[in-house]
Structures are given as C-alpha cells and as structure tokens.
Design a protein around this motif. Structure first.
Motif, mmCIF file in Angstrom:
data_model
loop_
_atom_site.group_PDB
_atom_site.id
_atom_site.type_symbol
_atom_site.label_atom_id
_atom_site.label_comp_id
_atom_site.label_asym_id
_atom_site.label_seq_id
_atom_site.Cartn_x
_atom_site.Cartn_y
_atom_site.Cartn_z
ATOM 1 N N GLY A 34 0.831 -1.201 0.000
ATOM 2 C CA GLY A 34 0.000 0.000 0.000
ATOM 3 C C GLY A 34 0.860 1.243 0.000
ATOM 4 O O GLY A 34 0.691 2.143 0.822
ATOM 5 N N SER A 35 1.794 1.314 -0.951
ATOM 6 C CA SER A 35 2.832 2.355 -0.924
ATOM 7 C C SER A 35 2.377 3.707 -1.436
ATOM 8 O O SER A 35 3.104 4.690 -1.298
ATOM 9 N N ASN A 49 -3.357 2.239 -10.265
ATOM 10 C CA ASN A 49 -2.529 2.602 -11.424
ATOM 11 C C ASN A 49 -1.992 4.015 -11.299
ATOM 12 O O ASN A 49 -0.826 4.289 -11.599
ATOM 13 N N ASP A 50 -2.855 4.922 -10.871
ATOM 14 C CA ASP A 50 -2.470 6.325 -10.758
ATOM 15 C C ASP A 50 -1.330 6.505 -9.757
ATOM 16 O O ASP A 50 -0.365 7.222 -10.014
ATOM 17 N N MET A 51 -1.433 5.826 -8.613
ATOM 18 C CA MET A 51 -0.389 5.956 -7.605
ATOM 19 C C MET A 51 0.917 5.307 -8.055
ATOM 20 O O MET A 51 2.008 5.837 -7.810
ATOM 21 N N LEU A 52 0.821 4.173 -8.729
ATOM 22 C CA LEU A 52 2.040 3.551 -9.253
ATOM 23 C C LEU A 52 2.726 4.467 -10.258
ATOM 24 O O LEU A 52 3.959 4.578 -10.279
ATOM 25 N N HIS A 53 1.928 5.124 -11.088
ATOM 26 C CA HIS A 53 2.503 6.072 -12.048
ATOM 27 C C HIS A 53 3.215 7.210 -11.323
ATOM 28 O O HIS A 53 4.349 7.571 -11.680
ATOM 29 N N TRP A 82 7.286 -3.546 -9.597
ATOM 30 C CA TRP A 82 5.970 -2.952 -9.400
ATOM 31 C C TRP A 82 4.888 -4.017 -9.466
ATOM 32 O O TRP A 82 4.810 -4.767 -10.434
ATOM 33 N N LYS A 83 4.039 -4.072 -8.453
ATOM 34 C CA LYS A 83 2.954 -5.038 -8.419
ATOM 35 C C LYS A 83 1.635 -4.294 -8.188
ATOM 36 O O LYS A 83 1.367 -3.801 -7.077
ATOM 37 N N LYS A 84 0.840 -4.181 -9.257
ATOM 38 C CA LYS A 84 -0.474 -3.541 -9.123
ATOM 39 C C LYS A 84 -1.438 -4.571 -8.545
ATOM 40 O O LYS A 84 -2.123 -5.297 -9.259
#
Length: 320
Positions: free
Chosen positions: A88-89, A120-124, A143-145
């Motif tokens: 939950g980064s 997706n938005d936060m990973l970006h 990266w693990k969505k």
C-alpha cells in the motif's frame, strides 16, 4: 503543528487511494448513512483539511529520521542485497524516505524493492518520483499492481521460498478484510533478522475511543476496519509474537466541529465518522453522543480556547 500540504499530499495517498479502491468494490452503506467514500471528491477535500489541521505527517517524519535508523541497522545480516517490500505504498514519498535511511545505515548494500499498490495512478506517480529523484541506482524496483490479498495469492504461487529483510505497511490495515491474517502472512515472509513495520492510529488515541464507543453505528466493515495498534497488539500478545511498540504524538484541531453549520467543522466531522454530511444525517442522539465524546478528555483537550483531538499514531515493529 502545521506543515506543508504539498509535501503531505503524496503521503496521504496511502490512505486516500486505499479508500478509493474500496469504493470500486462497495457502493452502498447500510441505512441510514452513506459512507464518505461514496463521494470521493468530498473525501479528498476532508482528508486534505485533516492534513492541514493535524501534525500526523510531521510525527511520522520525526519517527523515520530519528527512530527508524536504529531499527534498520539491525537487519540484513551482512548480505549484499536487501529485500524490501512496501504494501500500500501510494505515490512512494514515505517509501523513498525510509529507503534513504536504510542506505545511510547500509551504504554498500543493494536493495530489491517490491512495491505492492492497487492504484494505477499511484504507481505512475511513484514511478515519476523515482525517475526524478537522484542517486537511486542502488535500488531495483519491482511494481505489483495488486491489493494485499491479491499479492498474497501471487506470492504463494510464485515466490514460496523468498524472504524479506524489511516490510512496511503504513496506514493500510484498515482496508483488508482480516488484519490479523494479513499481519501473519507478511510476517511469515521475513528473514530471521527481518522487521515488519506497521503504522496505524493508536489504540489510546481519540480515534480508538471513538471507534470503541460507536463501532456498531459508524464502522462499516465491508469498506474498512476500525482497527488500531491496540487491536494488533492484542493479537500479537495472544500469539506470543515479539514486537516493539512506539507511540507517535499527534494532534488535530477540531474546534469548528462544535459550531453548527460551519463548513470546516462539517468536513472534519465527515472525516472523523466516515459519513457523508454526518451532522445533517445522524439522529440527534448519535450526533450528540459523538460530539460529547469528541470533546471529552478521553479524546481531546482544550488549549487556548481550541479543541485539540488526540490523533496519536502507533508504530509496531514486528519480529519474525
């Protein structure tokens, strides 16, 4: 203590994006209330107000810079590559600060950093942050969505023997169906000298008192758990699992909550109860009960005519 909202926004994604992910799964809340998560713009607005009015971000920063380094010094067993995982980064601001502290303690070690995040938005945003932050060559990002539960299934299928040196779960156990099972799973991934870092609201905070008193009326367990470090400590003690416990002192100015019709107060009440327009929709007896408790010395203190809510956080450092 006030702090810069811009710097705090990315930290807030730990909570905001987890809440938004739950919104995709659960659209309604049991009558008579509608959950604040159903109105995401209002939730975000109320959360930004919470950040302005609280010292939560600052107390977490103090912990990362003053206490966490000594904890990180004890991990790794002299290995040349450390395995680190954030669950939950969000957009990664807090993650990168912790990785920087790890690098200071172990400057010659490489880091394999696994990022578990459902948005997706936060990973970006996290990837952009990495691309614009200098001197991260020592870190390999994966990266693990995925949600925590999706990741658990994935891990059991793909990585049954791999062990982690450091796992952190910041303000995310509210959003799993079984917090105790989640803690047990991620603890099982630790090396013998690894650490699992958990940050939640403290059981001794005003949140803990509010949730204990009005759990039945306010806590919708299909969306989030009213869980504190007190609940997790009870579980760890029952299972005789060793851990270290830290209390991070934090506060929030909720004075306007007690002025009927005040826009700031309405938003803060919504955030505290996770109910859309709580003051308008709650039965009078519940509204009075919540306001009385929020003003009670168990939850708040009066300072120079302001009502200051106990927003303390708890940190648990769980051993293998």
């Amino acid at each position: 203590m006030q702090y810069v909202l811009l710097n705090s926004f990315f930290y807030s994604c730990h909570r905001v994006e987890n809440m938004n992910h739950q919104f995709q799964q659960v659209k309604t809340m049991a009558a008579p209330f509608r959950s604040l998560v159903e109105d995401y713009p209002r939730y975000l607005k109320s959360f930004e107000l919470f950040l302005e009015r609280s010292s939560e971000h600052q107390c977490m920063q103090d912990f990362i810079h003053n206490t966490l380094p000594d904890i990180l010094a004890s991990i790794g067993g002299g290995r040349s590559v450390f395995n680190v995982m954030g669950v939950g980064s969000g957009a990664g601001e807090i993650d990168l600060e912790m990785l920087a502290q790890l690098h200071l303690k172990h400057p010659h070690a490489k880091v394999d950093n696994e990022v578990v995040e459902p948005s997706n938005d936060m990973l970006h945003k996290y990837k952009v942050r990495v691309s614009t932050t200098p001197d991260l060559d020592y870190i390999n990002f994966t990266w693990k969505k995925m949600t925590a539960s999706e990741f658990e299934k994935h891990w059991q299928e793909k990585n049954p023997g791999e062990k982690m040196d450091f796992i952190h779960m910041i303000q995310m156990l509210y959003y799993v169906k079984d917090p105790e099972a989640t803690v047990s799973f991620f603890r099982s991934l630790l090396h013998k000298d690894g650490k699992l870092l958990i940050i939640l609201v403290s059981g001794e905070s005003g949140w803990g008192k509010l949730w204990t008193t009005f759990r039945e009326q306010l806590c919708n367990t299909e969306i989030s758990q009213c869980v504190t470090t007190g609940d997790i400590k009870t579980f760890l003690d029952t299972e005789s699992i060793p851990y270290q416990n830290y209390e991070l002192l934090s506060q929030m100015d909720i004075t306007e909550c007690f002025t009927e019709g005040d826009q700031v107060g309405e938003l803060l009440l919504d955030f505290l109860t996770e109910v859309i327009e709580f003051s308008k929709n709650a039965p009078e007896d519940l509204k009075k009960g919540v306001l009385d408790l929020l003003r009670h010395p168990d939850c708040s203190k009066e300072v120079d005519g302001r009502i200051i809510f106990n927003n303390n956080l708890g940190v648990l450092v769980v051993e293998p």
